[in-house]
Design a protein around this motif. Structure first.
Motif, PDB file in Angstrom:
ATOM      1  N   ILE A 145      -4.534 -29.418 -46.001  1.00 38.87           N
ATOM      2  CA  ILE A 145      -4.486 -28.060 -45.012  1.00 38.87           C
ATOM      3  C   ILE A 145      -5.609 -27.103 -45.910  1.00 38.87           C
ATOM      4  CG2 ILE A 145      -3.300 -26.001 -44.382  1.00 38.87           C
ATOM      5  CD1 ILE A 145      -0.695 -27.934 -44.178  1.00 38.87           C
ATOM      6  N   ALA A 146      -6.348 -26.574 -45.569  1.00 33.16           N
ATOM      7  CA  ALA A 146      -7.373 -25.660 -46.280  1.00 33.16           C
ATOM      8  C   ALA A 146      -7.095 -24.190 -45.826  1.00 33.16           C
ATOM      9  CB  ALA A 146      -8.956 -25.971 -46.036  1.00 33.16           C
ATOM     10  N   ILE A 147      -7.005 -23.272 -46.637  1.00 33.42           N
ATOM     11  CA  ILE A 147      -6.788 -21.864 -46.316  1.00 33.42           C
ATOM     12  C   ILE A 147      -8.147 -21.377 -46.718  1.00 33.42           C
ATOM     13  CG2 ILE A 147      -5.609 -19.691 -46.558  1.00 33.42           C
ATOM     14  CD1 ILE A 147      -3.117 -21.694 -47.409  1.00 33.42           C
ATOM     15  N   VAL A 148      -8.811 -20.639 -46.086  1.00 28.33           N
ATOM     16  CA  VAL A 148     -10.072 -20.110 -46.392  1.00 28.33           C
ATOM     17  C   VAL A 148      -9.977 -18.575 -46.435  1.00 28.33           C
ATOM     18  CG1 VAL A 148     -12.720 -20.086 -45.770  1.00 28.33           C
ATOM     19  CG2 VAL A 148     -11.405 -22.207 -45.452  1.00 28.33           C
ATOM     20  N   VAL A 149      -9.797 -18.141 -47.878  1.00 28.91           N
ATOM     21  CA  VAL A 149      -9.714 -16.745 -47.990  1.00 28.91           C
ATOM     22  C   VAL A 149     -11.011 -16.038 -47.953  1.00 28.91           C
ATOM     23  CG1 VAL A 149      -8.769 -15.008 -49.720  1.00 28.91           C
ATOM     24  CG2 VAL A 149      -7.515 -17.169 -48.919  1.00 28.91           C
ATOM     25  N   ASP A 150     -11.019 -14.809 -47.200  1.00 24.43           N
ATOM     26  CA  ASP A 150     -12.534 -13.939 -47.482  1.00 24.43           C
ATOM     27  C   ASP A 150     -11.918 -12.740 -47.254  1.00 24.43           C
ATOM     28  OD1 ASP A 150     -14.970 -13.213 -47.834  1.00 24.43           O
ATOM     29  OD2 ASP A 150     -15.816 -14.795 -46.323  1.00 24.43           O
ATOM     30  N   ASP A 151     -12.899 -11.731 -47.620  1.00 25.78           N
ATOM     31  CA  ASP A 151     -12.499 -10.146 -47.733  1.00 25.78           C
ATOM     32  C   ASP A 151     -12.763  -9.636 -46.239  1.00 25.78           C
ATOM     33  OD1 ASP A 151     -15.602 -10.009 -47.906  1.00 25.78           O
ATOM     34  OD2 ASP A 151     -14.936 -10.416 -50.097  1.00 25.78           O
ATOM     35  N   VAL A 152     -13.858  -9.935 -45.780  1.00 24.49           N
ATOM     36  CA  VAL A 152     -14.300  -9.182 -44.201  1.00 24.49           C
ATOM     37  C   VAL A 152     -14.786 -10.363 -43.405  1.00 24.49           C
ATOM     38  CG1 VAL A 152     -16.341  -8.024 -44.881  1.00 24.49           C
ATOM     39  CG2 VAL A 152     -14.874  -7.278 -43.045  1.00 24.49           C
ATOM     40  N   ARG A 153     -14.483 -10.332 -42.071  1.00 24.23           N
ATOM     41  CA  ARG A 153     -15.411 -11.011 -41.377  1.00 24.23           C
ATOM     42  C   ARG A 153     -16.234 -10.217 -40.270  1.00 24.23           C
ATOM     43  NH1 ARG A 153     -15.796 -13.597 -36.193  1.00 24.23           N
ATOM     44  NH2 ARG A 153     -16.342 -15.952 -36.210  1.00 24.23           N
ATOM     45  N   VAL A 154     -17.457 -10.248 -40.576  1.00 25.51           N
ATOM     46  CA  VAL A 154     -18.273  -9.409 -39.321  1.00 25.51           C
ATOM     47  C   VAL A 154     -19.074 -10.233 -38.518  1.00 25.51           C
ATOM     48  CG1 VAL A 154     -20.274  -7.751 -39.292  1.00 25.51           C
ATOM     49  CG2 VAL A 154     -18.673  -7.597 -41.044  1.00 25.51           C
ATOM     50  N   VAL A 164      -7.553 -26.200 -40.818  1.00 26.44           N
ATOM     51  CA  VAL A 164      -8.252 -25.037 -41.431  1.00 26.44           C
ATOM     52  C   VAL A 164      -7.563 -23.761 -41.074  1.00 26.44           C
ATOM     53  CG1 VAL A 164     -10.216 -23.571 -41.927  1.00 26.44           C
ATOM     54  CG2 VAL A 164     -10.528 -26.279 -41.720  1.00 26.44           C
ATOM     55  N   VAL A 165      -7.221 -22.868 -42.123  1.00 26.95           N
ATOM     56  CA  VAL A 165      -6.661 -21.549 -41.609  1.00 26.95           C
ATOM     57  C   VAL A 165      -7.697 -20.495 -42.364  1.00 26.95           C
ATOM     58  CG1 VAL A 165      -4.651 -19.963 -41.741  1.00 26.95           C
ATOM     59  CG2 VAL A 165      -4.340 -22.238 -41.480  1.00 26.95           C
ATOM     60  N   THR A 166      -8.282 -19.762 -41.603  1.00 23.62           N
ATOM     61  CA  THR A 166      -9.055 -18.782 -42.125  1.00 23.62           C
ATOM     62  C   THR A 166      -8.106 -17.422 -42.450  1.00 23.62           C
ATOM     63  OG1 THR A 166     -10.020 -18.058 -39.950  1.00 23.62           O
ATOM     64  CG2 THR A 166     -11.064 -19.773 -41.246  1.00 23.62           C
ATOM     65  N   ALA A 167      -8.316 -16.746 -43.532  1.00 26.49           N
ATOM     66  CA  ALA A 167      -7.379 -15.649 -43.873  1.00 26.49           C
ATOM     67  C   ALA A 167      -8.233 -14.574 -44.244  1.00 26.49           C
ATOM     68  CB  ALA A 167      -6.537 -16.233 -44.746  1.00 26.49           C
ATOM     69  N   TYR A 168      -8.330 -13.534 -43.623  1.00 23.48           N
ATOM     70  CA  TYR A 168      -9.281 -12.122 -43.833  1.00 23.48           C
ATOM     71  C   TYR A 168      -8.354 -11.209 -44.049  1.00 23.48           C
ATOM     72  CZ  TYR A 168     -13.313 -14.967 -41.752  1.00 23.48           C
ATOM     73  OH  TYR A 168     -14.267 -15.937 -41.710  1.00 23.48           O
ATOM     74  N   VAL A 169      -8.847 -10.336 -45.060  1.00 24.05           N
ATOM     75  CA  VAL A 169      -8.277  -9.062 -45.184  1.00 24.05           C
ATOM     76  C   VAL A 169      -8.566  -7.924 -44.099  1.00 24.05           C
ATOM     77  CG1 VAL A 169      -8.561  -6.778 -46.787  1.00 24.05           C
ATOM     78  CG2 VAL A 169      -8.410  -9.072 -47.752  1.00 24.05           C
ATOM     79  N   ALA A 170      -9.760  -8.366 -43.629  1.00 24.02           N
ATOM     80  CA  ALA A 170     -10.182  -7.487 -42.326  1.00 24.02           C
ATOM     81  C   ALA A 170     -11.153  -8.123 -41.484  1.00 24.02           C
ATOM     82  CB  ALA A 170     -10.826  -5.986 -42.969  1.00 24.02           C
ATOM     83  N   THR A 171     -11.203  -8.070 -40.312  1.00 28.07           N
ATOM     84  CA  THR A 171     -12.203  -8.219 -39.433  1.00 28.07           C
ATOM     85  C   THR A 171     -12.546  -7.243 -38.634  1.00 28.07           C
ATOM     86  OG1 THR A 171     -10.538  -8.918 -37.555  1.00 28.07           O
ATOM     87  CG2 THR A 171     -11.222 -10.861 -38.935  1.00 28.07           C
ATOM     88  N   CYS A 172     -13.892  -7.129 -38.084  1.00 26.74           N
ATOM     89  CA  CYS A 172     -14.390  -6.061 -37.370  1.00 26.74           C
ATOM     90  C   CYS A 172     -14.342  -6.617 -35.791  1.00 26.74           C
ATOM     91  CB  CYS A 172     -15.725  -5.636 -37.530  1.00 26.74           C
ATOM     92  SG  CYS A 172     -15.961  -5.342 -39.366  1.00 26.74           S
ATOM     93  N   ASP A 173     -13.843  -5.458 -34.707  1.00 22.31           N
ATOM     94  CA  ASP A 173     -14.255  -5.903 -33.243  1.00 22.31           C
ATOM     95  C   ASP A 173     -15.571  -5.754 -33.125  1.00 22.31           C
ATOM     96  OD1 ASP A 173     -14.897  -3.107 -33.157  1.00 22.31           O
ATOM     97  OD2 ASP A 173     -12.875  -2.450 -32.261  1.00 22.31           O
ATOM     98  N   GLU A 174     -15.722  -5.925 -31.769  1.00 17.86           N
ATOM     99  CA  GLU A 174     -17.052  -6.210 -31.486  1.00 17.86           C
ATOM    100  C   GLU A 174     -18.160  -5.071 -31.449  1.00 17.86           C
ATOM    101  OE1 GLU A 174     -19.639  -7.704 -27.255  1.00 17.86           O
ATOM    102  OE2 GLU A 174     -17.246  -7.890 -27.482  1.00 17.86           O
ATOM    103  N   GLN A 175     -17.477  -3.926 -31.347  1.00 19.13           N
ATOM    104  CA  GLN A 175     -18.107  -2.648 -31.345  1.00 19.13           C
ATOM    105  C   GLN A 175     -18.514  -2.436 -33.001  1.00 19.13           C
ATOM    106  OE1 GLN A 175     -16.829   0.583 -29.235  1.00 19.13           O
ATOM    107  NE2 GLN A 175     -17.811   2.180 -30.567  1.00 19.13           N
ATOM    108  N   LEU A 176     -17.434  -2.343 -33.910  1.00 18.73           N
ATOM    109  CA  LEU A 176     -17.715  -2.206 -35.118  1.00 18.73           C
ATOM    110  C   LEU A 176     -18.765  -3.219 -35.761  1.00 18.73           C
ATOM    111  CD1 LEU A 176     -17.068  -0.372 -37.295  1.00 18.73           C
ATOM    112  CD2 LEU A 176     -14.932  -1.745 -37.716  1.00 18.73           C
ATOM    113  N   ALA A 177     -18.471  -4.435 -35.373  1.00 17.61           N
ATOM    114  CA  ALA A 177     -19.465  -5.518 -35.919  1.00 17.61           C
ATOM    115  C   ALA A 177     -20.938  -5.244 -35.713  1.00 17.61           C
ATOM    116  CB  ALA A 177     -18.859  -6.985 -35.516  1.00 17.61           C
TER     117      ALA A 177
END
Length: 290
Positions: free
Chosen positions: A149-158, A178-191
């Protein structure tokens, strides 16, 4: 690659909406703590531990089975020499997972080796420039991940481009899930706002000198983002003069190990770094900060 592709799930501590200047958590409605985020991106350890603990809690709430599965758990992080901020986030998430795994085996961070580091600032680059840059870099696992099981940690997904590169690599090597784990993601408008990532990164840290309080407290770790900003800083000599000698030695070791092509992009910064490290060599008793 043969067989079915591994399932990919996503966990987010703070799904963001609003504007680049004033992002808010879409679930709670509260303003996102951009100050802590910015400090984390540049190597402030307390900020990293705070956001890492929040992400670890979100991960375990969304997937409590991670506490009891007997399958190996790995947290892959891509870098060449100088580590990115998400490496230290991954350490905090790993610690949160291991604190509740008991006898089911410890999760651990693994190195995905990049074969080069470029000079572009992803936060200020177009999507096409990011695609071209990622396509020019080779990535190699340093440990097997088959059935793990891979946990892919990142700060933000844009845009999700870096995530896809990592997921493809893991799937090509037979990862189980795979589990991707983000501190923050951006909605479509913000991205869609090209300023958003740079606004998050620089909300608190607008200059390398803004990190001197963390350095003086001993709460600082050098990240690749910080190293590139430092080498490009016209006042680098003044900054280095206020750093412990072992930290200056670490900056130099990381920069030189990244390679001649990397150093060639920062002639002034490289010369200043060498001059300061030679002026204040590290003694055997001091060692080099890690």
């Amino acid at each position: 690659m043969t067989g079915a592709l591994a399932e990919v799930r996503q966990v987010v501590a703070h799904p963001l909406t609003g504007s680049a200047r004033t992002p808010a958590d879409a679930v709670t409605g509260r303003a996102f703590d951009t100050r802590t985020y910015s400090l984390m991106k540049h190597g402030d350890l307390p900020s990293t531990r705070t956001l890492g603990a929040e992400l670890g809690a979100a991960l375990l709430t969304a997937h409590p089975w991670l506490t009891t599965t007997d399958r190996p758990i790995v947290l892959p992080v891509a870098y060449l020499v100088a580590r990115p901020a998400c490496y230290y986030l991954a350490i905090a998430v790993r610690d949160a997972v291991n604190a509740v795994r008991g006898d089911h085996g410890a999760a651990h961070v693994i190195h995905v080796r990049k074969d080069s580091v470029t000079h572009i600032d992803y936060a200020a680059s177009s999507e096409q420039d990011r695609r071209n840059d990622l396509a020019s870099i080779g990535f190699r696992l340093t440990e097997p991940v088959r059935d793990a099981i891979a946990i892919v940690v990142d700060d933000v997904r844009v845009t999700g481009l870096a995530e896809q590169v990592m997921v493809d690599l893991l799937q090509d090597n037979g990862v189980g899930q795979v589990v991707t784990a983000y501190v923050a993601t951006c909605d479509e408008q913000l991205a869609a706002d090209p300023r958003v990532e740079a606004a998050l990164n620089h909300a608190q840290v607008r200059s390398v000198f803004d990190m001197l309080p963390s350095v003086r407290r001993g709460d600082f770790v050098p990240t690749i983002r910080f190293l590139k900003r430092l080498l490009a800083e016209p006042g680098i000599a003044d900054f280095l003069a206020q750093c412990p000698a072992d930290l200056v030695a670490r900056f130099r070791a990381d920069a030189e190990a990244t390679g001649p092509a990397f150093l060639a992009g920062y002639p002034h910064g490289t010369a200043a770094l060498r001059a300061e490290s030679e002026r204040r060599p590290v003694t055997a008793a001091e060692g080099v900060c890690r």
